[in-house]
Scaffold this motif. Structure first.
Motif, PDB file in Angstrom:
ATOM      1  N   ARG A   1       9.572   5.744  -0.455  1.00 47.96           N
ATOM      2  CA  ARG A   1       8.943   4.789   0.462  1.00 47.96           C
ATOM      3  C   ARG A   1       7.566   5.279   0.904  1.00 47.96           C
ATOM      4  O   ARG A   1       6.613   4.498   0.982  1.00 47.96           O
ATOM      5  N   LEU A   2       7.448   6.569   1.195  1.00 44.05           N
ATOM      6  CA  LEU A   2       6.152   7.115   1.607  1.00 44.05           C
ATOM      7  C   LEU A   2       5.120   7.012   0.488  1.00 44.05           C
ATOM      8  O   LEU A   2       3.962   6.679   0.717  1.00 44.05           O
ATOM      9  N   PHE A   3       5.552   7.310  -0.734  1.00 43.03           N
ATOM     10  CA  PHE A   3       4.638   7.164  -1.870  1.00 43.03           C
ATOM     11  C   PHE A   3       4.188   5.722  -2.021  1.00 43.03           C
ATOM     12  O   PHE A   3       3.028   5.441  -2.299  1.00 43.03           O
ATOM     13  N   GLY A   4       5.108   4.775  -1.845  1.00 45.86           N
ATOM     14  CA  GLY A   4       4.771   3.364  -1.959  1.00 45.86           C
ATOM     15  C   GLY A   4       3.803   2.913  -0.883  1.00 45.86           C
ATOM     16  O   GLY A   4       2.894   2.117  -1.140  1.00 45.86           O
TER      17      GLY A   4
ATOM     18  N   ILE B   1       1.589   4.814   0.697  1.00 45.85           N
ATOM     19  CA  ILE B   1       0.287   5.445   0.476  1.00 45.85           C
ATOM     20  C   ILE B   1      -0.441   4.789  -0.697  1.00 45.85           C
ATOM     21  O   ILE B   1      -1.661   4.704  -0.714  1.00 45.85           O
ATOM     22  N   GLN B   2       0.318   4.294  -1.661  1.00 39.27           N
ATOM     23  CA  GLN B   2      -0.281   3.726  -2.870  1.00 39.27           C
ATOM     24  C   GLN B   2      -1.166   2.518  -2.553  1.00 39.27           C
ATOM     25  O   GLN B   2      -2.186   2.311  -3.193  1.00 39.27           O
ATOM     26  N   ASP B   3      -0.802   1.727  -1.553  1.00 42.00           N
ATOM     27  CA  ASP B   3      -1.551   0.515  -1.241  1.00 42.00           C
ATOM     28  C   ASP B   3      -2.776   0.757  -0.362  1.00 42.00           C
ATOM     29  O   ASP B   3      -3.606  -0.135  -0.198  1.00 42.00           O
TER      30      ASP B   3
ATOM     31  N   LEU C   1      -9.494  11.721   2.333  1.00 40.69           N
ATOM     32  CA  LEU C   1      -8.434  12.107   3.269  1.00 40.69           C
ATOM     33  C   LEU C   1      -7.037  11.868   2.694  1.00 40.69           C
ATOM     34  O   LEU C   1      -6.050  12.351   3.243  1.00 40.69           O
ATOM     35  N   GLY C   2      -6.944  11.147   1.615  1.00 42.45           N
ATOM     36  CA  GLY C   2      -5.659  10.907   0.975  1.00 42.45           C
ATOM     37  C   GLY C   2      -5.066  12.151   0.350  1.00 42.45           C
ATOM     38  O   GLY C   2      -3.886  12.184   0.006  1.00 42.45           O
TER      39      GLY C   2
END
Length: 74
Positions: free
Chosen positions: A47-50, A52-54, A60-61
Motif C-alpha cells: 500500500r505504501l509503495f502504491g 508513493i507511486q502516484d 525528496l522521494g
C-alpha cells in the motif's frame, strides 16, 4: 608435509568456526525479522509503495523510497 597440511587445516577450521559462531545469532535474527516483515507487513508495504507511486516527490522521494526499501526484504 602431512604435518604442515594438518596444521593449516586446523587453523582454517578454527577461523571458520570462530566466524560462524560470531555471525550465527545475527543471521538467525535477520531471517526471523525478514520472515515476520514478509508475512505480516507485506500488505502495508505494498500500500505504501502504491501511494508513493502516484505522487511527484522529486528528490525528496529518495527518503521514503529508502525507508521502504529497508523495510522490505527481497
Amino acid at each position: 608435509m602431512p604435518d604442515i597440511l594438518h596444521r593449516e587445516f586446523v587453523y582454517l577450521w578454527y577461523c571458520f568456526e570462530l566466524q560462524l559462531r560470531q555471525i550465527f545469532p545475527y543471521w538467525v535474527l535477520g531471517m526471523v525479522i525478514g520472515s515476520v516483515i514478509s508475512v505480516f507487513g507485506k500488505g502495508a508495504i505494498h500500500r505504501l509503495f502504491g501511494s508513493i507511486q502516484d505522487k511527484k516527490l522529486g528528490a525528496l522521494g529518495v527518503i521514503p523510497a529508502s525507508a521502504l526499501g529497508i523495510a522490505s526484504p527481497l
